[in-house]
Design a protein around this motif. Structure first.
Motif, PDB file in Angstrom:
ATOM      1  N   ASN A   1       0.606  -1.022  -0.006  1.00  0.00           N
ATOM      2  CA  ASN A   1       0.232   0.056  -0.047  1.00  0.00           C
ATOM      3  C   ASN A   1       0.999   1.143   0.027  1.00  0.00           C
ATOM      4  O   ASN A   1       0.396   2.072  -0.461  1.00  0.00           O
ATOM      5  CB  ASN A   1      -0.885   0.096   1.250  1.00  0.00           C
ATOM      6  CG  ASN A   1      -1.998  -1.089   1.167  1.00  0.00           C
ATOM      7  OD1 ASN A   1      -2.492  -1.369   0.091  1.00  0.00           O
ATOM      8  ND2 ASN A   1      -2.242  -2.005   2.232  1.00  0.00           N
ATOM      9  N   GLY A   2       2.003   1.249   0.566  1.00  0.00           N
ATOM     10  CA  GLY A   2       3.015   2.269   0.457  1.00  0.00           C
ATOM     11  C   GLY A   2       2.855   3.176   1.701  1.00  0.00           C
ATOM     12  O   GLY A   2       1.821   2.937   2.373  1.00  0.00           O
ATOM     13  N   ILE A   3       4.016   3.870   1.903  1.00  0.00           N
ATOM     14  CA  ILE A   3       3.833   4.542   2.979  1.00  0.00           C
ATOM     15  C   ILE A   3       4.857   6.043   2.717  1.00  0.00           C
ATOM     16  O   ILE A   3       5.751   5.834   1.848  1.00  0.00           O
ATOM     17  CB  ILE A   3       4.577   4.221   4.321  1.00  0.00           C
ATOM     18  CG1 ILE A   3       4.540   5.149   5.373  1.00  0.00           C
ATOM     19  CG2 ILE A   3       5.914   3.662   3.950  1.00  0.00           C
ATOM     20  CD1 ILE A   3       4.926   4.350   6.809  1.00  0.00           C
ATOM     21  N   VAL A   4       4.361   7.047   2.999  1.00  0.00           N
ATOM     22  CA  VAL A   4       5.047   8.429   2.869  1.00  0.00           C
ATOM     23  C   VAL A   4       5.707   9.057   4.229  1.00  0.00           C
ATOM     24  O   VAL A   4       5.172   9.066   5.073  1.00  0.00           O
ATOM     25  CB  VAL A   4       3.985   9.500   2.487  1.00  0.00           C
ATOM     26  CG1 VAL A   4       4.741  11.073   2.276  1.00  0.00           C
ATOM     27  CG2 VAL A   4       3.437   9.162   0.903  1.00  0.00           C
ATOM     28  N   PHE A   5       7.108   9.056   3.772  1.00  0.00           N
ATOM     29  CA  PHE A   5       7.926   9.483   4.970  1.00  0.00           C
ATOM     30  C   PHE A   5       7.689  10.806   5.223  1.00  0.00           C
ATOM     31  O   PHE A   5       7.895  11.197   6.580  1.00  0.00           O
ATOM     32  CB  PHE A   5       9.571   8.928   4.893  1.00  0.00           C
ATOM     33  CG  PHE A   5       9.761   7.503   4.474  1.00  0.00           C
ATOM     34  CD1 PHE A   5       9.370   6.575   5.623  1.00  0.00           C
ATOM     35  CD2 PHE A   5      10.151   7.087   3.405  1.00  0.00           C
ATOM     36  CE1 PHE A   5       9.688   5.152   5.295  1.00  0.00           C
ATOM     37  CE2 PHE A   5      10.319   5.818   3.143  1.00  0.00           C
ATOM     38  CZ  PHE A   5      10.141   4.776   4.290  1.00  0.00           C
ATOM     39  N   ALA A   6       7.669  11.545   4.100  1.00  0.00           N
ATOM     40  CA  ALA A   6       7.968  12.914   4.417  1.00  0.00           C
ATOM     41  C   ALA A   6       7.484  13.717   3.231  1.00  0.00           C
ATOM     42  O   ALA A   6       7.842  13.177   2.115  1.00  0.00           O
ATOM     43  CB  ALA A   6       9.236  13.644   5.197  1.00  0.00           C
ATOM     44  N   ASP A   7       6.887  14.873   3.341  1.00  0.00           N
ATOM     45  CA  ASP A   7       6.427  15.733   2.241  1.00  0.00           C
ATOM     46  C   ASP A   7       6.328  17.114   2.460  1.00  0.00           C
ATOM     47  O   ASP A   7       5.383  17.614   2.964  1.00  0.00           O
ATOM     48  CB  ASP A   7       4.999  15.242   1.533  1.00  0.00           C
ATOM     49  CG  ASP A   7       4.780  15.810   0.012  1.00  0.00           C
ATOM     50  OD1 ASP A   7       5.571  16.693  -0.317  1.00  0.00           O
ATOM     51  OD2 ASP A   7       3.970  15.586  -0.556  1.00  0.00           O
ATOM     52  N   THR A   8       7.408  17.527   2.567  1.00  0.00           N
ATOM     53  CA  THR A   8       7.525  19.073   3.116  1.00  0.00           C
ATOM     54  C   THR A   8       8.727  19.766   2.441  1.00  0.00           C
ATOM     55  O   THR A   8       9.295  19.196   1.910  1.00  0.00           O
ATOM     56  CB  THR A   8       7.613  19.167   4.382  1.00  0.00           C
ATOM     57  OG1 THR A   8       7.490  20.364   5.094  1.00  0.00           O
ATOM     58  CG2 THR A   8       8.941  18.794   4.880  1.00  0.00           C
ATOM     59  N   THR A   9       8.914  21.140   3.217  1.00  0.00           N
ATOM     60  CA  THR A   9      10.053  22.004   2.556  1.00  0.00           C
ATOM     61  C   THR A   9      10.429  22.602   3.748  1.00  0.00           C
ATOM     62  O   THR A   9       9.872  23.000   4.789  1.00  0.00           O
ATOM     63  CB  THR A   9       9.498  22.897   1.358  1.00  0.00           C
ATOM     64  OG1 THR A   9       8.652  23.907   1.967  1.00  0.00           O
ATOM     65  CG2 THR A   9       9.092  22.305   0.217  1.00  0.00           C
ATOM     66  N   LEU A  10      11.758  23.311   3.624  1.00  0.00           N
ATOM     67  CA  LEU A  10      12.475  24.164   4.324  1.00  0.00           C
ATOM     68  C   LEU A  10      12.854  25.232   3.719  1.00  0.00           C
ATOM     69  O   LEU A  10      13.113  25.178   2.577  1.00  0.00           O
ATOM     70  CB  LEU A  10      13.676  23.353   5.208  1.00  0.00           C
ATOM     71  CG  LEU A  10      13.112  22.104   6.139  1.00  0.00           C
ATOM     72  CD1 LEU A  10      14.521  21.327   6.381  1.00  0.00           C
ATOM     73  CD2 LEU A  10      12.499  22.581   7.209  1.00  0.00           C
ATOM     74  N   SER A  11      13.058  26.209   4.361  1.00  0.00           N
ATOM     75  CA  SER A  11      13.743  27.704   3.745  1.00  0.00           C
ATOM     76  C   SER A  11      14.780  28.258   4.700  1.00  0.00           C
ATOM     77  O   SER A  11      14.616  28.198   5.999  1.00  0.00           O
ATOM     78  CB  SER A  11      12.694  28.290   3.633  1.00  0.00           C
ATOM     79  OG  SER A  11      11.701  28.978   4.752  1.00  0.00           O
ATOM     80  N   GLU A  12      15.775  28.867   4.071  1.00  0.00           N
ATOM     81  CA  GLU A  12      16.644  29.557   4.866  1.00  0.00           C
ATOM     82  C   GLU A  12      16.831  30.874   4.176  1.00  0.00           C
ATOM     83  O   GLU A  12      16.852  31.168   2.788  1.00  0.00           O
ATOM     84  CB  GLU A  12      18.008  28.731   4.745  1.00  0.00           C
ATOM     85  CG  GLU A  12      18.013  27.463   5.622  1.00  0.00           C
ATOM     86  CD  GLU A  12      19.301  26.937   5.986  1.00  0.00           C
ATOM     87  OE1 GLU A  12      20.320  27.999   6.161  1.00  0.00           O
ATOM     88  OE2 GLU A  12      19.579  25.721   5.757  1.00  0.00           O
ATOM     89  N   ILE A  13      16.993  32.242   4.935  1.00  0.00           N
ATOM     90  CA  ILE A  13      17.332  33.211   4.626  1.00  0.00           C
ATOM     91  C   ILE A  13      18.366  33.645   5.117  1.00  0.00           C
ATOM     92  O   ILE A  13      18.860  33.834   6.257  1.00  0.00           O
ATOM     93  CB  ILE A  13      16.226  34.370   4.858  1.00  0.00           C
ATOM     94  CG1 ILE A  13      14.822  33.792   4.072  1.00  0.00           C
ATOM     95  CG2 ILE A  13      16.471  35.833   4.305  1.00  0.00           C
ATOM     96  CD1 ILE A  13      13.597  34.720   4.390  1.00  0.00           C
TER      97      ILE A  13
END
Length: 616
Positions: free
Chosen positions: A354-366
Motif C-alpha cells: 500500500n506504500g507509506i510516505v515518510f515526508a512531504d515538506t520543504t524548509l527555507s533559509e534566508i
C-alpha cells in the motif's frame, strides 16, 4: 593511532616560518614558472589571489583535470587537495543508499552522508533537497574549468553545509572566437567504456559551450555494473561593457547496482535509477568602484530504488551580492541569499504494497552577510565579516569570521583565520527516520595559520596548521531518541603542499596531511601522502603518481571501527600523433594492492585503459 605533541607542531611550524622568511629575503623577484598566485573566487566576482585570502585554498586547474583521465570529477581531487578525501567503491560510479561511496571529508568534517562539506557550481549550492548531501556521480570533469577548494569553514559566505569546507566547481565557457571542439573515448578493464564530446562557439558578445558524456562498466564484481549519461549546455552574452549574463543547464541520468559486502554468504544489494539536474541564471555587473551578481538556481532530482524507495526533491534559491571599492585598499562585500529545499520521500512496497510516505515538506533559509577586506601598510591585509541566518525550523544563528594575511615580501605570506562554521539539520533528520524536529544546527570553530612561500622561481610550498572544535554534532543515538545534538569533534593537524619544476619539462606536485582525531571518523585517513610527476619528451608525455593512505576508518557504521592502510601507484602515457590527435594508455593500482575504501567493498586490483583524444 600516532600522536603528535602540540608544542612540537608549533615549534616545527615556527622553524618553517623562519626558514620561509629567510628564503624570501634571499630570492629576487622573478617571473613565475610555477603558478603561485592562482586567481580564486571567494563568494564574489572580485578576483583575489591566494596570497590575500586568509583561508587555506587549493586550486585544481584544467591541465590537472585532463591529465587524470577521469570522467568523474571528485576522484581528481583525492590527493591533489591536502586534507580532503573521497571514498570509492569500484572502477567507476559512486551510487547512493547502502553501499554507496563519494563521501567527502575535509579535516575530518563531512559526515556520512556528506552534509558538512558544501558542493557549489559557479557559487550556487548543490545538494539533494531531502537528504541534504550532494550526488557525486552528477559532477563530470569535461564541464569543469577549475575547482577551488576552501579547506575550512566558509559559512560566512555560503551559509549552511559549508561547515567543513567548500568545493566550488567553476564551469567551462567558450572564450576563443570561432568553433572549437573536443572528443575523447576510452576502453579498459571490466568492459569499462567512456565517451565524451564537447563543442564551443563564440562570436562577438555571444558564446555557447555544450558537452555530452556517457560512461558504463560491468564492474569488477558481480552486480557492480554502472551506467551514466550527462548533458551540459552553457550560454553567455555580454550585454555591454558593464553587464554580462549567462545561463546553464545540466542533466544526469544514471543506473547503478550495489554488489553488497564481499563476505561469506553475503547477497547483492539494491539497484537504483536516478535523474538529477539543475538550471541557473547569472547576471554580473562590473564597474570601476563596484561589482557583483544576481544568481538564480534550481536543482531537482528523482530517485527510484528496487527496494521500493522513491523520492522527488528540489533545491532552489537566489544569491545577490555586491562588492564596493570606495576607500583606498578596501573592499566591502554585502550579500543576501534565499534557499528553499525539500520534497517527497516514500516507499511504494511498504505496508503490504500500500506504500507509506515518510515526508512531504520543504524548509527555507534566508541569510544576509557583510565581509570586508582592508590593506594596511602595503604588507598586511585583514578580513572580517558576519552572517545572519534565519531557518524556518530552528530559528536564527550568527556566523562570524576574521583573518589576516601578512606579506613579508612578494615571495612569502603568513596567513591566519578564526571562523565559525555551521550546518542546518536536514529534512531527513528533522522529519524522517529517527526524527527530531527540535534539532539545532551543528556548529564548529576553526583556528588555522599557514605559510605560503615561493623558493626561487622553481618551487612553491604551503604549510597550514589547524584546530577544529565542536560539541553539538547531530548523532543518531538509536530508538527511542533518534537524532540528538550530542556529538563532539576535536580535530587538529597539518597540511603541506609543494609544487616544483626542477627541470624545464618536469613538473612535480606533492601533498601531505596529518589529522589527529580523538575518535576515528569515517572517510578520514590519519596520514595521506600524494606525489605526482609529469615529464614531456618531444611528442610523448609521461605522468605517474603514488598515493599512500594510513589509518583510514573505512566503516560507515558509527559503532564499529576498521582502519585500512594501503599504497596506490598509477601511471599514464600520452603520445601526440598530430597537433589535434593524442593517444593515451593508463594504468591504475599497478602494484595490485588489495584494499577497501568502503568496508567489505573490495576495490579492483590493477586496471588498464586506452583511448584517444581529438581537439579541433
Amino acid at each position: 593511532m600516532t600522536r603528535i605533541n602540540l608544542k612540537l607542531l608549533l615549534t616545527v611550524f615556527t622553524l618553517i616560518t623562519c626558514i620561509g622568511w629567510v628564503n624570501a629575503q634571499s630570492f629576487s623577484i622573478t617571473e613565475d614558472t610555477v603558478r603561485i598566485d592562482e586567481v580564486v573566487v571567494t563568494g564574489t566576482p572580485v578576483k583575489v589571489t591566494r596570497n590575500n585570502v586568509p583561508m587555506a585554498v587549493s586550486v585544481v586547474d584544467r591541465n590537472q583535470i585532463e591529465e587524470s583521465n577521469e570522467s568523474a570529477l571528485l576522484p581528481v581531487l583525492n590527493g591533489r587537495v591536502p586534507g580532503l578525501f573521497v571514498t570509492e567503491r569500484g572502477i567507476t560510479g559512486f551510487g547512493v543508499a547502502a553501499g554507496s561511496a563519494g563521501q567527502i571529508s575535509i579535516r575530518g568534517i563531512g559526515g556520512n552522508p556528506t552534509t558538512g562539506v558544501l558542493m557549489l557550481i559557479d557559487g550556487h549550492p548543490q545538494f539533494m533537497g531531502i537528504m541534504g548531501h550532494p550526488l557525486p556521480d552528477s559532477y563530470v570533469a569535461s564541464d569543469v574549468e577549475r575547482v577551488e577548494v576552501i579547506r575550512g569553514p566558509a559559512s560566512i559566505l555560503y551559509g549552511s553545509n559549508a561547515m567543513g569546507g567548500v568545493i566550488n566547481i567553476i564551469t567551462r565557457k567558450q572564450t576563443a572566437n570561432g568553433t572549437h571542439g573536443n572528443a575523447r573515448l576510452s576502453y579498459g578493464s571490466y568492459n569499462t567504456q567512456k565517451y565524451m564530446g564537447s563543442m564551443g562557439y563564440k562570436k562577438d558578445k555571444f558564446s555557447v559551450f555544450a558537452s555530452l558524456n556517457h560512461d558504463q562498466t560491468d564492474g569488477h564484481r558481480d552486480h557492480s555494473d554502472f551506467k551514466i549519461t550527462n548533458g551540459y549546455v552553457k550560454l553567455g552574452y555580454d550585454l555591454n561593457p558593464h553587464f554580462s549574463a549567462s545561463s546553464d543547464v545540466s542533466i544526469a541520468a544514471f543506473k547503478a547496482s550495489d554488489p553488497g559486502p564481499d563476505t561469506l554468504n553475503a547477497s547483492a544489494g539494491e539497484s537504483i535509477d536516478i535523474l538529477r539536474g539543475y538550471w541557473a541564471f547569472t547576471l554580473l555587473n562590473e564597474f570601476e568602484k563596484a561589482s557583483g551578481a544576481v544568481k538564480v538556481f534550481y536543482n531537482f532530482g528523482e530517485h527510484d530504488i528496487t527496494d521500493g524507495f522513491h523520492s522527488k526533491d528540489h533545491n532552489y534559491g537566489v544569491n545577490l551580492y555586491e562588492s564596493f571599492h570606495l576607500l583606498d585598499g578596501n573592499t566591502l562585500t554585502t550579500g543576501f541569499d534565499f534557499m528553499n529545499y525539500g520534497g517527497m520521500a516514500e516507499n511504494k512496497k511498504a505496508m503490504n504494497g500500500n506504500g507509506i510516505v515518510f515526508a512531504d515538506t520543504t524548509l527555507s533559509e534566508i541569510g544576509a552577510y557583510a565581509f570586508t577586506q582592508q590593506k594596511l601598510w602595503k604588507k598586511l591585509t585583514i578580513n572580517a565579516g558576519i552572517r545572519f541566518q534565519h531557518h524556518s525550523q530552528y530559528g536564527d544563528i550568527w556566523i562570524p569570521s576574521a583573518g589576516f594575511a601578512y606579506h613579508f615580501n612578494s615571495n612569502t605570506t603568513w596567513k591566519g583565520t578564526v571562523s565559525k562554521g555551521y550546518r542546518s539539520p536536514t529534512m531527513r533528520e528533522l522529519f524522517m527516520w529517527g526524527p527530531n524536529p527540535k534539532l539545532n544546527p551543528e556548529t564548529i570553530w576553526n583556528y588555522e595559520t599557514g605559510l605560503l612561500t615561493k623558493l626561487g622561481k622553481k618551487v612553491q610550498a604551503e604549510l597550514t596548521f589547524f584546530v577544529v572544535e565542536g560539541d553539538n554534532m547531530i548523532v543518531n543515538v538509536g530508538p527511542p531518541n533518534g537524532y540528538l545534538n550530542t556529538g563532539k569533534v576535536s580535530n587538529k593537524g597539518l597540511e603541506l603542499a609543494v609544487n616544483a619544476e626542477p627541470l624545464k619539462n618536469l613538473g612535480i606536485q606533492a601533498t601531505y596531511s596529518y589529522i589527529n582525531i580523538d575518535q576515528p571518523v569515517y572517510a578520514t585517513p590519519e596520514h595521506h601522502f600524494f606525489l605526482n610527476a609529469s615529464y614531456q619528451i618531444s611528442k610523448l608525455h609521461l605522468s605517474a603518481s603514488i598515493q599512500q593512505i594510513s589509518n583510514l576508518d573505512n566503516n560507515p557504521s558509527p559503532v564499529a571501527v576498521n582502519e585500512e592502510s594501503y599504497t596506490l601507484v598509477n601511471a599514464k602515457a600520452k603520445y601526440r600523433l598530430s597537433k589535434n590527435l593524442h593517444l593515451f594508455l593508463s594504468g591504475e593500482n599497478l602494484l595490485g594492492t588489495s584494499y577497501e575504501v568502503n568496508r567489505y567493498y573490495t576495490m579492483p586490483k590493477a586496471t588498464v585503459f586506452a583511448g584517444l583524444n581529438l581537439k579541433f
